[in-house]
Design an enzyme around this catalytic site. Structure first.
Site, PDB file in Angstrom:
ATOM      1  N   ARG A  79     -30.329   7.333  45.869  1.00 33.82           N
ATOM      2  CA  ARG A  79     -29.475   7.352  45.319  1.00 33.82           C
ATOM      3  C   ARG A  79     -29.573   8.333  43.627  1.00 33.82           C
ATOM      4  O   ARG A  79     -31.405   8.223  43.601  1.00 33.82           O
ATOM      5  CB  ARG A  79     -28.898   6.189  44.946  1.00 33.82           C
ATOM      6  CG  ARG A  79     -29.179   4.855  45.086  1.00 33.82           C
ATOM      7  CD  ARG A  79     -27.816   3.518  45.224  1.00 33.82           C
ATOM      8  NE  ARG A  79     -29.090   3.535  43.290  1.00 33.82           N
ATOM      9  CZ  ARG A  79     -28.362   2.453  43.068  1.00 33.82           C
ATOM     10  NH1 ARG A  79     -26.810   1.714  43.471  1.00 33.82           N
ATOM     11  NH2 ARG A  79     -29.246   1.478  41.567  1.00 33.82           N
ATOM     12  N   THR A 135     -26.713  10.051  38.745  1.00 33.47           N
ATOM     13  CA  THR A 135     -25.130   9.819  38.928  1.00 33.47           C
ATOM     14  C   THR A 135     -24.818   8.435  39.601  1.00 33.47           C
ATOM     15  O   THR A 135     -24.032   7.924  40.000  1.00 33.47           O
ATOM     16  CB  THR A 135     -25.006  10.724  39.818  1.00 33.47           C
ATOM     17  OG1 THR A 135     -25.809  10.718  40.887  1.00 33.47           O
ATOM     18  CG2 THR A 135     -24.747  12.024  38.917  1.00 33.47           C
TER      19      THR A 135
HETATM   20  C1  PRP Z   1     -31.210   1.632  47.172  1.00 31.07           C
HETATM   21  C2  PRP Z   1     -31.073   0.454  48.732  1.00 31.07           C
HETATM   22  C3  PRP Z   1     -29.962   1.124  49.178  1.00 31.07           C
HETATM   23  C4  PRP Z   1     -28.989   1.583  47.940  1.00 31.07           C
HETATM   24  C5  PRP Z   1     -28.089   1.062  47.384  1.00 31.07           C
HETATM   25  O1  PRP Z   1     -32.089   3.039  47.969  1.00 31.07           O
HETATM   26  O2  PRP Z   1     -31.437   0.941  49.632  1.00 31.07           O
HETATM   27  O3  PRP Z   1     -29.243   1.984  50.389  1.00 31.07           O
HETATM   28  O4  PRP Z   1     -29.992   2.099  47.621  1.00 31.07           O
HETATM   29  O5  PRP Z   1     -27.081   1.276  46.104  1.00 31.07           O
HETATM   30  P1  PRP Z   1     -25.767   1.706  46.657  1.00 31.07           P
HETATM   31  O6  PRP Z   1     -24.886   0.635  46.925  1.00 31.07           O
HETATM   32  O7  PRP Z   1     -25.818   1.697  45.122  1.00 31.07           O
HETATM   33  O8  PRP Z   1     -25.936   3.350  47.356  1.00 31.07           O
HETATM   34  P2  PRP Z   1     -32.473   4.047  47.000  1.00 31.07           P
HETATM   35  O9  PRP Z   1     -32.016   5.221  47.056  1.00 31.07           O
HETATM   36  O10 PRP Z   1     -33.558   3.789  45.872  1.00 31.07           O
HETATM   37  O11 PRP Z   1     -33.349   4.884  47.982  1.00 31.07           O
HETATM   38  P3  PRP Z   1     -35.110   4.126  48.474  1.00 31.07           P
HETATM   39  O12 PRP Z   1     -34.569   3.019  49.822  1.00 31.07           O
HETATM   40  O13 PRP Z   1     -35.344   5.082  49.702  1.00 31.07           O
HETATM   41  O14 PRP Z   1     -35.786   3.567  47.685  1.00 31.07           O
HETATM   42  N1  URA Z   2     -31.088  -0.422  45.197  1.00 30.11           N
HETATM   43  C1  URA Z   2     -31.983  -1.352  44.925  1.00 30.11           C
HETATM   44  O1  URA Z   2     -33.016  -0.952  45.461  1.00 30.11           O
HETATM   45  N2  URA Z   2     -31.950  -2.016  44.722  1.00 30.11           N
HETATM   46  C2  URA Z   2     -31.062  -2.697  43.597  1.00 30.11           C
HETATM   47  O2  URA Z   2     -30.628  -3.524  42.711  1.00 30.11           O
HETATM   48  C3  URA Z   2     -29.514  -1.718  44.099  1.00 30.11           C
HETATM   49  C4  URA Z   2     -30.195  -0.513  44.672  1.00 30.11           C
END
Ligand code: PRP
Ligand code: URA
Length: 221
Positions: A114, A118
């Site tokens: 993410r 944004t």
């Molecule tokens: C986290 C989580 C999901 C996403 C959820 O990943 O593991 O993939 O956020 O958020 P959303 O429903 O708003 O898209 P993150 O983007 O933190 O990446 P990471 O697992 O690499 O830390």
């Molecule tokens: N991704 C995470 O890891 N935690 C949250 O609460 C939302 C997105």
């Protein structure tokens, strides 16, 4: 916290796994003082519970076997093979739990993070089994927040000609906003979650949630 009755009228495609063992493990997982080691173990265990529920529809066929006492007709799994697809990074923490249930499953990977400003999903990797359209697909990611990452992952998989009915999304904590987004994008994808939390904060984090799942699994913060 929501129980399923608040959502299920609108979202019959959502299964809330509210088993006491799951709720107990979830309390430890959420606790900010839980170590990264224990966090990882719990994510794996909760993935097994989610995998157990998400495979309940699997078909069986009879098999003739012999116990130490007599011959009998027993049951064995029939039909489709499975692909487990973690959304990187945090989804990796759930893969081992699913593979303990389904050792023959193939593993695909989808890299999405993410954007911190944004909150929109940024895709950076996709490698899926060649025959994924012949498989039941279990997408795994501990967190369903805005739903942006999950819907992007579902789109990648559908682009490989996998029918929506063959796709299941397994998460540990879901926000109502994420459930709504996934269901509105494709009502035929089923969602399995261990909790449905209250809301997203201004940084699109799930409240009460558990913080950043990837950072807690990999100890990066
Ligand atoms: C986290 C989580 C999901 C996403 C959820 O990943 O593991 O993939 O956020 O958020 P959303 O429903 O708003 O898209 P993150 O983007 O933190 O990446 P990471 O697992 O690499 O830390
Ligand atoms: N991704 C995470 O890891 N935690 C949250 O609460 C939302 C997105």
């Amino acid at each position: 916290m929501n129980d399923i009755s608040t959502l299920n009228g609108d979202y019959p495609q959502v299964t809330l796994i509210d088993h006491p063992m799951v709720q107990h493990k979830l309390s430890i997982l959420r606790n900010k003082d839980t170590s990264s080691k224990q966090f990882k173990e719990l994510v794996k265990e909760l993935a097994m519970f989610a995998g157990y529920e998400a495979t309940r529809h699997f078909k069986l066929e009879p098999v003739e076997i012999e116990t130490p006492l007599c011959k009998m007709t027993s049951q064995t799994l029939k039909g489709r093979k499975v692909a487990v697809v973690p959304i990187l990074r945090a989804g990796l923490g759930m893969v081992e739990g699913i593979l303990e249930l389904i050792p023959a499953a193939r593993v695909g990977h989808i890299g999405i993070y993410r954007d911190p400003q944004t909150h929109l999903p940024v895709e950076y990797y996709c490698k899926l089994p060649e025959d994924i359209n012949t498989r039941e697909v279990l997408i795994v990611d501990p967190m369903l927040a805005t739903g942006g990452s999950a819907t992007a992952a579902i789109d990648f998989i559908k682009a490989r000609n996998v029918p929506s009915e063959q796709i299941r999304l397994l998460v540990i904590i879901a926000a109502p906003e994420g459930i709504k987004k996934v269901v509105e994008a494709d009502p035929d994808v089923k969602i399995f979650t261990c909790a449905i939390d209250d809301y997203l904060n201004d940084h699109a984090y799930i409240v009460p949630g558990l913080g950043d799942a990837g950072d807690r699994i990999f100890g990066t913060k």
